[in-house]
Each structure stands twice: as structure tokens, then as C-alpha cells.
Design a protein around this motif. Structure first.
Motif, PDB file in Angstrom:
ATOM      1  N   ASN A 131    -104.681 -49.899  -7.975  1.00 35.49           N
ATOM      2  CA  ASN A 131    -103.647 -48.893  -8.171  1.00 35.49           C
ATOM      3  C   ASN A 131    -102.477 -49.469  -8.962  1.00 35.49           C
ATOM      4  N   PRO A 132    -101.750 -48.628  -9.710  1.00 33.61           N
ATOM      5  CA  PRO A 132    -102.022 -47.196  -9.895  1.00 33.61           C
ATOM      6  C   PRO A 132    -103.135 -46.963 -10.902  1.00 33.61           C
ATOM      7  N   LEU A 133    -103.905 -45.893 -10.686  1.00 30.48           N
ATOM      8  CA  LEU A 133    -104.968 -45.534 -11.608  1.00 30.48           C
ATOM      9  C   LEU A 133    -104.372 -44.859 -12.845  1.00 30.48           C
ATOM     10  N   ARG A 134    -104.977 -45.115 -13.983  1.00 34.77           N
ATOM     11  CA  ARG A 134    -104.511 -44.487 -15.223  1.00 34.77           C
ATOM     12  C   ARG A 134    -105.288 -43.197 -15.460  1.00 34.77           C
ATOM     13  N   THR A 135    -104.582 -42.105 -15.536  1.00 29.61           N
ATOM     14  CA  THR A 135    -105.199 -40.821 -15.835  1.00 29.61           C
ATOM     15  C   THR A 135    -105.133 -40.570 -17.334  1.00 29.61           C
ATOM     16  N   GLN A 136    -105.726 -39.470 -17.762  1.00 25.28           N
ATOM     17  CA  GLN A 136    -105.681 -39.138 -19.184  1.00 25.28           C
ATOM     18  C   GLN A 136    -104.327 -38.572 -19.600  1.00 25.28           C
ATOM     19  N   ALA A 137    -103.408 -38.431 -18.644  1.00 26.49           N
ATOM     20  CA  ALA A 137    -102.069 -37.945 -18.978  1.00 26.49           C
ATOM     21  C   ALA A 137    -101.224 -39.031 -19.623  1.00 26.49           C
ATOM     22  N   GLY A 138    -101.530 -40.318 -19.317  1.00 27.10           N
ATOM     23  CA  GLY A 138    -100.790 -41.381 -19.979  1.00 27.10           C
ATOM     24  C   GLY A 138    -100.257 -42.449 -19.057  1.00 27.10           C
ATOM     25  N   TYR A 145     -96.720 -41.087 -14.944  1.00 31.07           N
ATOM     26  CA  TYR A 145     -97.940 -40.505 -14.383  1.00 31.07           C
ATOM     27  C   TYR A 145     -98.714 -41.491 -13.502  1.00 31.07           C
ATOM     28  N   PRO A 146     -98.059 -42.102 -12.529  1.00 26.95           N
ATOM     29  CA  PRO A 146     -98.804 -43.005 -11.634  1.00 26.95           C
ATOM     30  C   PRO A 146     -99.676 -42.209 -10.670  1.00 26.95           C
ATOM     31  N   LEU A 147    -100.821 -42.749 -10.322  1.00 26.96           N
ATOM     32  CA  LEU A 147    -101.725 -42.106  -9.365  1.00 26.96           C
ATOM     33  C   LEU A 147    -102.319 -43.191  -8.482  1.00 26.96           C
ATOM     34  N   ASN A 148    -102.056 -43.103  -7.186  1.00 27.90           N
ATOM     35  CA  ASN A 148    -102.551 -44.099  -6.245  1.00 27.90           C
ATOM     36  C   ASN A 148    -103.579 -43.470  -5.315  1.00 27.90           C
ATOM     37  N   VAL A 149    -104.727 -44.116  -5.218  1.00 27.42           N
ATOM     38  CA  VAL A 149    -105.827 -43.616  -4.378  1.00 27.42           C
ATOM     39  C   VAL A 149    -106.194 -44.681  -3.364  1.00 27.42           C
ATOM     40  N   THR A 150    -106.228 -44.303  -2.104  1.00 22.85           N
ATOM     41  CA  THR A 150    -106.613 -45.223  -1.042  1.00 22.85           C
ATOM     42  C   THR A 150    -107.684 -44.571  -0.184  1.00 22.85           C
ATOM     43  N   ALA A 151    -108.556 -45.385   0.371  1.00 28.43           N
ATOM     44  CA  ALA A 151    -109.639 -44.881   1.222  1.00 28.43           C
ATOM     45  C   ALA A 151    -109.494 -45.467   2.610  1.00 28.43           C
ATOM     46  N   GLU A 152    -109.586 -44.602   3.600  1.00 35.29           N
ATOM     47  CA  GLU A 152    -109.561 -45.015   4.997  1.00 35.29           C
ATOM     48  C   GLU A 152    -110.800 -44.439   5.678  1.00 35.29           C
ATOM     49  N   GLY A 153    -111.821 -45.251   5.765  1.00 32.95           N
ATOM     50  CA  GLY A 153    -113.080 -44.744   6.291  1.00 32.95           C
ATOM     51  C   GLY A 153    -113.691 -43.726   5.337  1.00 32.95           C
ATOM     52  N   GLN A 154    -113.907 -42.523   5.825  1.00 31.19           N
ATOM     53  CA  GLN A 154    -114.474 -41.460   4.997  1.00 31.19           C
ATOM     54  C   GLN A 154    -113.392 -40.607   4.348  1.00 31.19           C
ATOM     55  N   VAL A 156    -110.232 -40.045   1.758  1.00 29.87           N
ATOM     56  CA  VAL A 156    -109.621 -40.567   0.543  1.00 29.87           C
ATOM     57  C   VAL A 156    -108.291 -39.848   0.336  1.00 29.87           C
ATOM     58  N   ASN A 157    -107.222 -40.622   0.241  1.00 26.90           N
ATOM     59  CA  ASN A 157    -105.881 -40.076   0.059  1.00 26.90           C
ATOM     60  C   ASN A 157    -105.401 -40.338  -1.355  1.00 26.90           C
ATOM     61  N   ILE A 158    -104.673 -39.361  -1.901  1.00 28.23           N
ATOM     62  CA  ILE A 158    -104.134 -39.471  -3.255  1.00 28.23           C
ATOM     63  C   ILE A 158    -102.629 -39.266  -3.183  1.00 28.23           C
ATOM     64  N   THR A 159    -101.881 -40.186  -3.800  1.00 31.42           N
ATOM     65  CA  THR A 159    -100.427 -40.097  -3.813  1.00 31.42           C
ATOM     66  C   THR A 159     -99.933 -40.107  -5.252  1.00 31.42           C
ATOM     67  N   THR A 160     -99.054 -39.152  -5.572  1.00 31.68           N
ATOM     68  CA  THR A 160     -98.510 -39.062  -6.928  1.00 31.68           C
ATOM     69  C   THR A 160     -97.057 -39.490  -7.003  1.00 31.68           C
ATOM     70  N   GLY A 161     -96.415 -39.647  -5.862  1.00 33.99           N
ATOM     71  CA  GLY A 161     -94.982 -39.872  -5.843  1.00 33.99           C
ATOM     72  C   GLY A 161     -94.226 -38.594  -5.577  1.00 33.99           C
ATOM     73  N   VAL A 162     -94.921 -37.455  -5.755  1.00 36.31           N
ATOM     74  CA  VAL A 162     -94.339 -36.137  -5.476  1.00 36.31           C
ATOM     75  C   VAL A 162     -95.073 -35.472  -4.320  1.00 36.31           C
ATOM     76  N   VAL A 163     -96.405 -35.558  -4.332  1.00 33.13           N
ATOM     77  CA  VAL A 163     -97.220 -34.955  -3.275  1.00 33.13           C
ATOM     78  C   VAL A 163     -98.234 -35.963  -2.761  1.00 33.13           C
ATOM     79  N   ASN A 164     -98.692 -35.714  -1.557  1.00 33.40           N
ATOM     80  CA  ASN A 164     -99.792 -36.472  -0.958  1.00 33.40           C
ATOM     81  C   ASN A 164    -100.953 -35.523  -0.739  1.00 33.40           C
ATOM     82  N   ALA A 165    -102.099 -35.840  -1.311  1.00 38.15           N
ATOM     83  CA  ALA A 165    -103.270 -34.967  -1.229  1.00 38.15           C
ATOM     84  C   ALA A 165    -104.448 -35.735  -0.659  1.00 38.15           C
TER      85      ALA A 165
END
Length: 260
Positions: A131-138, A145-154, A156-165
Motif C-alpha cells: 500500500n498504497p495501491l496505484r489506480t488508473q486515476a494517478g 488518489y491513494p488506495l489502501n487495501v487490507t485483508a483480515e481473514g476472508q 477485504v477492507n478498502i480505505t481511501t482517506g475519505v471512506v472505508n469500504a
């Protein structure tokens, strides 16, 4: 006579065999048939349409031109594949009213590109990504456009700095494309990041109330006069006691009274 009989015999024999058949033309070898195209080329909007509940995302993919870009990258190149995070229609409905309408065309394009990675990442590899993963946004800078992805068991959480998905489901897995269903629209900092809050205003200074005046004010203590000048006709001594002011006038000793 014998010749005539011979000619007639040959003619009769030829007529009995029928008309002469022309020799067959030589055959030309045919070229091998072209291989049939691979069945079902990858189409991102087709994958999403088949899954259902992605109408808003499909519309934005088409209107921004990102759908055609993804298809071209998948079918005309030999890259490392692509990963698409697809928000559901409910995810778009959950956005604040007017969010999409407030974006310019370039911002909408960047928003959709932010949901696309230029590599295919299977679910089992999310716990090893950097992390952070590079997206096609730049840019992956904190305010871009930072994108952080973490896995906890099954999970997968995604954090943008604005929302958590979270990744709710895998919609499609192939050699060149992986599509995941996410429960929120991934809003990047460059588009939806909020400015640093302004310093809080200072609390107003409380005005101290005046001490109410008592009905009987104590007179201030007066210093006894130390003036010993003989020129003064009198010396005033102020005595304070129990709130009663006593003024004693002491007549000065003067020569006019006592004489030499």
C-alpha cells in the motif's frame, strides 16, 4: 470394300461409347482456414450487466469512456490484467445528494478510473499487496488518489482517506480481469477530501461583574499626617474605627498664642 467396312465398324464402335469426356482440370490446393476467434471476448459492462444492480456504474463507465478503455487494454495488450472495484446502485444512492452532479467531466473520469487497478489481483493476494495501491486515476500522494487495501481473514477492507469500504463479493475472475463488488463508492482525497478545519474561535472573555456597593461603605483608612510644618495652622488627624470617622482638629502651637 474392306476399307469401307472397317470405317463403318470404327464409327459404330465410337457411337456406342458416347461422347468423349474432357480431361479434368488440375485442382489447386486451398489455403488452411483461419482459426476461429476466441469465444466471448472480455467486456466489462457485459460482466456487470450480467451480475445486475450496477446500472449507475455502467452508465458512468460508458459516459466517461472508461469502459472502452478497459476493453481495449484487456483485449489488445498483454499486460498484467486489471482489477475493477464495482460499487452497487445502493452505494451510489448512499452518496450525499448532488455529489455526482457537482463533479466536472474530468472529475467523473478520475472517479471511475480510481476504481480500476492496472493489474489483476486475486482475492488471495490482497494480504500481500504493498500500500498504497496505484489506480488508473494517478498519483498515490496523500492528497491525491491513494488506495489502501487490507485483508483480515476472508474480509477485504478498502480505505481511501475519505471512506472505508469492504469487498462484498467476487463478480468475475479471469486471467486478465477480476471484478469485485464493493459496498461504497470509493471517493478519493483529490475529489472529496475535506480541507483542514479552521481553528476554533476563542471563547469570549467573561466580563467580571462589579461588586455591589454596600449601603454603608467603609471609609478607606487614611494615613496619619506626618506634616510637622509650623506654617500650617492646624493638623488634621483622621481616625477610622468601626465605620465611624472621627476628625480631630488639633490647633497648632503658635507663637501668637504662647508668646516667647
Amino acid at each position: 470394300m474392306q476399307r469401307l467396312v472397317l470405317l463403318l465398324s470404327v464409327a459404330i464402335a465410337a457411337s456406342a461409347q458416347g461422347p468423349a469426356v474432357a480431361p479434368a482440370a488440375p485442382t489447386t490446393p486451398t489455403a488452411p482456414a483461419a482459426p476461429a476467434p476466441a469465444a466471448g471476448t472480455t467486456n466489462i459492462t457485459g460482466v456487470l450487466a450480467k451480475a445486475g444492480q450496477f446500472n449507475t456504474f455502467i452508465r458512468l463507465l460508458k459516459s466517461t469512456g472508461v469502459a472502452a478503455q478497459i476493453d481495449n487494454q484487456l483485449n489488445n495488450s498483454f499486460g498484467s490484467g486489471m482489477t475493477v472495484f464495482a460499487p452497487t446502485d445502493n452505494a451510489f444512492t448512499s452518496l450525499a445528494s448532488g455529489t455526482l452532479n457537482s463533479l466536472s467531466d474530468s472529475q467523473k473520469n478520475a472517479l471511475i478510473q480510481y476504481h480500476v487497478l492496472s493489474t489483476a489481483i486475486p482475492m488471495s493476494q490482497f494480504d500481500t499487496v504493498s500500500n498504497p495501491l496505484r489506480t488508473q486515476a494517478g498519483s498515490t500522494s496523500p492528497a491525491q488518489y491513494p488506495l489502501n487495501v487490507t485483508a483480515e481473514g476472508q474480509q477485504v477492507n478498502i480505505t481511501t482517506g475519505v471512506v472505508n469500504a469492504t469487498v462484498d463479493n467476487t463478480l468475475y475472475t479471469g486471467d486478465q480481469l477480476v471484478v469485485y463488488q464493493v459496498n461504497k463508492v470509493l471517493l478519493p482525497m483529490a475529489i472529496a477530501g475535506t480541507a483542514a478545519p479552521a481553528p476554533a474561535p476563542l471563547a469570549p472573555t467573561k466580563t467580571k461583574g462589579k461588586t455591589p456597593t454596600s449601603t454603608v461603605a467603609d471609609a478607606p483608612e487614611a494615613e496619619a499626617s506626618t506634616d510637622t510644618s509650623l506654617a500650617a495652622p492646624a493638623r488634621v488627624v483622621t481616625l477610622t474605627g468601626g465605620g465611624v470617622v472621627a476628625v480631630v482638629h488639633v490647633l497648632a502651637l503658635a507663637c501668637v498664642w504662647w508668646g516667647p
